[in-house]
Design a protein around this motif. Structure first.
Motif, PDB file in Angstrom:
ATOM      1  N   ARG A   1     111.259  10.390  36.153  1.00  0.00           N
ATOM      2  CA  ARG A   1     110.892  10.679  34.760  1.00  0.00           C
ATOM      3  C   ARG A   1     112.052  11.313  33.995  1.00  0.00           C
ATOM      4  N   ALA A   2     112.816  12.157  34.665  1.00  0.00           N
ATOM      5  CA  ALA A   2     113.932  12.844  34.007  1.00  0.00           C
ATOM      6  C   ALA A   2     114.946  11.850  33.445  1.00  0.00           C
ATOM      7  N   THR A   3     115.027  10.665  34.023  1.00  0.00           N
ATOM      8  CA  THR A   3     115.955   9.649  33.522  1.00  0.00           C
ATOM      9  C   THR A   3     115.377   8.888  32.338  1.00  0.00           C
ATOM     10  N   ARG A   4     114.078   9.057  32.082  1.00  0.00           N
ATOM     11  CA  ARG A   4     113.403   8.297  31.026  1.00  0.00           C
ATOM     12  C   ARG A   4     113.156   9.092  29.749  1.00  0.00           C
ATOM     13  N   TYR A   5     113.211  10.401  29.827  1.00  0.00           N
ATOM     14  CA  TYR A   5     112.956  11.245  28.656  1.00  0.00           C
ATOM     15  C   TYR A   5     114.251  11.607  27.958  1.00  0.00           C
ATOM     16  N   GLU A   6     114.209  11.649  26.636  1.00  0.00           N
ATOM     17  CA  GLU A   6     115.360  12.145  25.878  1.00  0.00           C
ATOM     18  C   GLU A   6     115.503  13.650  26.101  1.00  0.00           C
ATOM     19  N   ARG A   7     114.372  14.348  26.089  1.00  0.00           N
ATOM     20  CA  ARG A   7     114.349  15.793  26.363  1.00  0.00           C
ATOM     21  C   ARG A   7     113.536  16.006  27.624  1.00  0.00           C
ATOM     22  N   VAL A   8     114.157  16.582  28.612  1.00  0.00           N
ATOM     23  CA  VAL A   8     113.495  16.797  29.897  1.00  0.00           C
ATOM     24  C   VAL A   8     112.803  18.154  29.884  1.00  0.00           C
ATOM     25  N   MET A   9     111.522  18.153  30.197  1.00  0.00           N
ATOM     26  CA  MET A   9     110.733  19.381  30.282  1.00  0.00           C
ATOM     27  C   MET A   9     110.017  19.367  31.620  1.00  0.00           C
ATOM     28  N   ILE A  10     110.815  19.413  32.679  1.00  0.00           N
ATOM     29  CA  ILE A  10     110.292  19.347  34.040  1.00  0.00           C
ATOM     30  C   ILE A  10     110.919  20.481  34.846  1.00  0.00           C
ATOM     31  N   VAL A  11     110.096  21.164  35.657  1.00  0.00           N
ATOM     32  CA  VAL A  11     110.601  22.202  36.549  1.00  0.00           C
ATOM     33  C   VAL A  11     110.127  21.874  37.962  1.00  0.00           C
ATOM     34  N   GLU A  12     111.071  21.881  38.900  1.00  0.00           N
ATOM     35  CA  GLU A  12     110.717  21.708  40.306  1.00  0.00           C
ATOM     36  C   GLU A  12     110.273  23.065  40.834  1.00  0.00           C
ATOM     37  N   VAL A  13     109.035  23.145  41.317  1.00  0.00           N
ATOM     38  CA  VAL A  13     108.488  24.423  41.772  1.00  0.00           C
ATOM     39  C   VAL A  13     108.537  24.580  43.289  1.00  0.00           C
ATOM     40  N   SER A  14     108.824  23.496  43.998  1.00  0.00           N
ATOM     41  CA  SER A  14     109.006  23.536  45.452  1.00  0.00           C
ATOM     42  C   SER A  14     109.806  22.302  45.846  1.00  0.00           C
ATOM     43  N   GLU A  15     110.018  22.125  47.144  1.00  0.00           N
ATOM     44  CA  GLU A  15     110.757  20.948  47.598  1.00  0.00           C
ATOM     45  C   GLU A  15     109.995  19.652  47.338  1.00  0.00           C
ATOM     46  N   LYS A  16     108.678  19.749  47.222  1.00  0.00           N
ATOM     47  CA  LYS A  16     107.855  18.551  47.065  1.00  0.00           C
ATOM     48  C   LYS A  16     107.168  18.440  45.709  1.00  0.00           C
TER      49      LYS A  16
ATOM     50  N   ILE B   1     106.515  20.210  37.962  1.00  0.00           N
ATOM     51  CA  ILE B   1     105.562  20.226  36.859  1.00  0.00           C
ATOM     52  C   ILE B   1     106.256  19.635  35.638  1.00  0.00           C
ATOM     53  N   ASP B   2     105.595  18.649  35.036  1.00  0.00           N
ATOM     54  CA  ASP B   2     106.098  17.978  33.845  1.00  0.00           C
ATOM     55  C   ASP B   2     105.361  18.561  32.638  1.00  0.00           C
ATOM     56  N   PHE B   3     106.113  19.115  31.686  1.00  0.00           N
ATOM     57  CA  PHE B   3     105.543  19.763  30.502  1.00  0.00           C
ATOM     58  C   PHE B   3     105.643  18.886  29.262  1.00  0.00           C
ATOM     59  N   HIS B   4     106.027  17.639  29.445  1.00  0.00           N
ATOM     60  CA  HIS B   4     106.270  16.740  28.314  1.00  0.00           C
ATOM     61  C   HIS B   4     105.081  16.663  27.357  1.00  0.00           C
ATOM     62  N   ARG B   5     103.863  16.667  27.878  1.00  0.00           N
ATOM     63  CA  ARG B   5     102.669  16.559  27.025  1.00  0.00           C
ATOM     64  C   ARG B   5     101.975  17.907  26.800  1.00  0.00           C
ATOM     65  N   SER B   6     102.524  18.964  27.349  1.00  0.00           N
ATOM     66  CA  SER B   6     101.917  20.292  27.206  1.00  0.00           C
ATOM     67  C   SER B   6     102.001  20.762  25.755  1.00  0.00           C
ATOM     68  N   THR B   7     101.012  21.536  25.336  1.00  0.00           N
ATOM     69  CA  THR B   7     101.066  22.162  24.006  1.00  0.00           C
ATOM     70  C   THR B   7     101.399  23.647  24.106  1.00  0.00           C
ATOM     71  N   ASP B   8     101.777  24.118  25.311  1.00  0.00           N
ATOM     72  CA  ASP B   8     102.168  25.521  25.496  1.00  0.00           C
ATOM     73  C   ASP B   8     103.493  25.784  24.773  1.00  0.00           C
ATOM     74  N   PRO B   9     103.572  26.813  23.944  1.00  0.00           N
ATOM     75  CA  PRO B   9     104.795  27.054  23.188  1.00  0.00           C
ATOM     76  C   PRO B   9     106.019  27.355  24.060  1.00  0.00           C
ATOM     77  N   MET B  10     105.826  27.952  25.215  1.00  0.00           N
ATOM     78  CA  MET B  10     106.975  28.337  26.045  1.00  0.00           C
ATOM     79  C   MET B  10     107.741  27.124  26.585  1.00  0.00           C
ATOM     80  N   ARG B  11     107.197  25.935  26.444  1.00  0.00           N
ATOM     81  CA  ARG B  11     107.925  24.738  26.912  1.00  0.00           C
ATOM     82  C   ARG B  11     109.177  24.501  26.084  1.00  0.00           C
ATOM     83  N   PHE B  12     109.297  25.153  24.924  1.00  0.00           N
ATOM     84  CA  PHE B  12     110.475  25.008  24.072  1.00  0.00           C
ATOM     85  C   PHE B  12     111.527  26.089  24.319  1.00  0.00           C
ATOM     86  N   THR B  13     111.424  26.789  25.424  1.00  0.00           N
ATOM     87  CA  THR B  13     112.394  27.831  25.754  1.00  0.00           C
ATOM     88  C   THR B  13     113.744  27.189  26.058  1.00  0.00           C
TER      89      THR B  13
END
Length: 158
Positions: A71-86, A89-101
């Motif tokens: 997915r990171a190769t497909r988005y202009e703006r990447v909003m993804i955080v790896e939380v473990s080795e496996k 979390i993708d925040f692309h559709r989230s409405t949480d304001p902190m995703r714009f940090t």
């Protein structure tokens, strides 16, 4: 703020409107999403935030790290955080304001992963109107993206 971006809906050079955000119950302090001098939109404190307190968190779609890297190769703006080795979390559709940090080499907050959640904590007192920033650390950009934070200690790349 740099050159205005063309608004595709009007064909004008007007600044794009802030994306829709909703203050979720896990958002501890009131924030505002608006244009950032660092990059795109940023999240700004609307009230004083004391040091060493949780500001809020972001929630999104839980996916595999493998899917996240695709997915990171497909988005202009990447909003993804790896939380473990496996897990990521993708925040692309989230409405949480902190995703714009945005990233800064001299951040006023830190991103912390706790029990699979992406949380934000103030490193110091943050004043109303101040942009909330974190140091992204290692990113998928592998040092190829120019950092735009403007901090005196800026390392120049992400």
């Amino acid at each position: 703020m740099g050159a205005p971006h063309e608004d595709p809906s009007t064909g004008s050079g007007a600044e794009p409107a802030a994306p829709p955000v909703v203050r979720p119950p896990w958002q501890k302090f009131d924030v505002l999403v608006q244009r950032s001098l660092i990059d795109g939109h940023g999240v700004f404190a609307k009230e004083p935030i004391p040091p060493r307190v949780k500001i809020g968190e972001i929630r999104g779609e839980s996916i595999s790290v493998e899917a996240a890297r695709i997915r990171a190769t497909r988005y202009e703006r990447v909003m993804i955080v790896e939380v473990s080795e496996k897990k990521a979390i993708d925040f692309h559709r989230s409405t949480d304001p902190m995703r714009f940090t945005n990233h800064s080499c001299a951040p006023n907050a830190r991103l912390c992963i706790r029990q699979g959640r992406v949380e934000f904590y103030a490193l110091r007192a943050i004043q109303p109107g101040e942009e909330i920033t974190v140091n992204y650390g290692e990113t998928h950009h592998e040092g190829k993206l120019r950092c735009q934070c403007g901090a005196p200690n800026c390392v120049g790349k992400l």
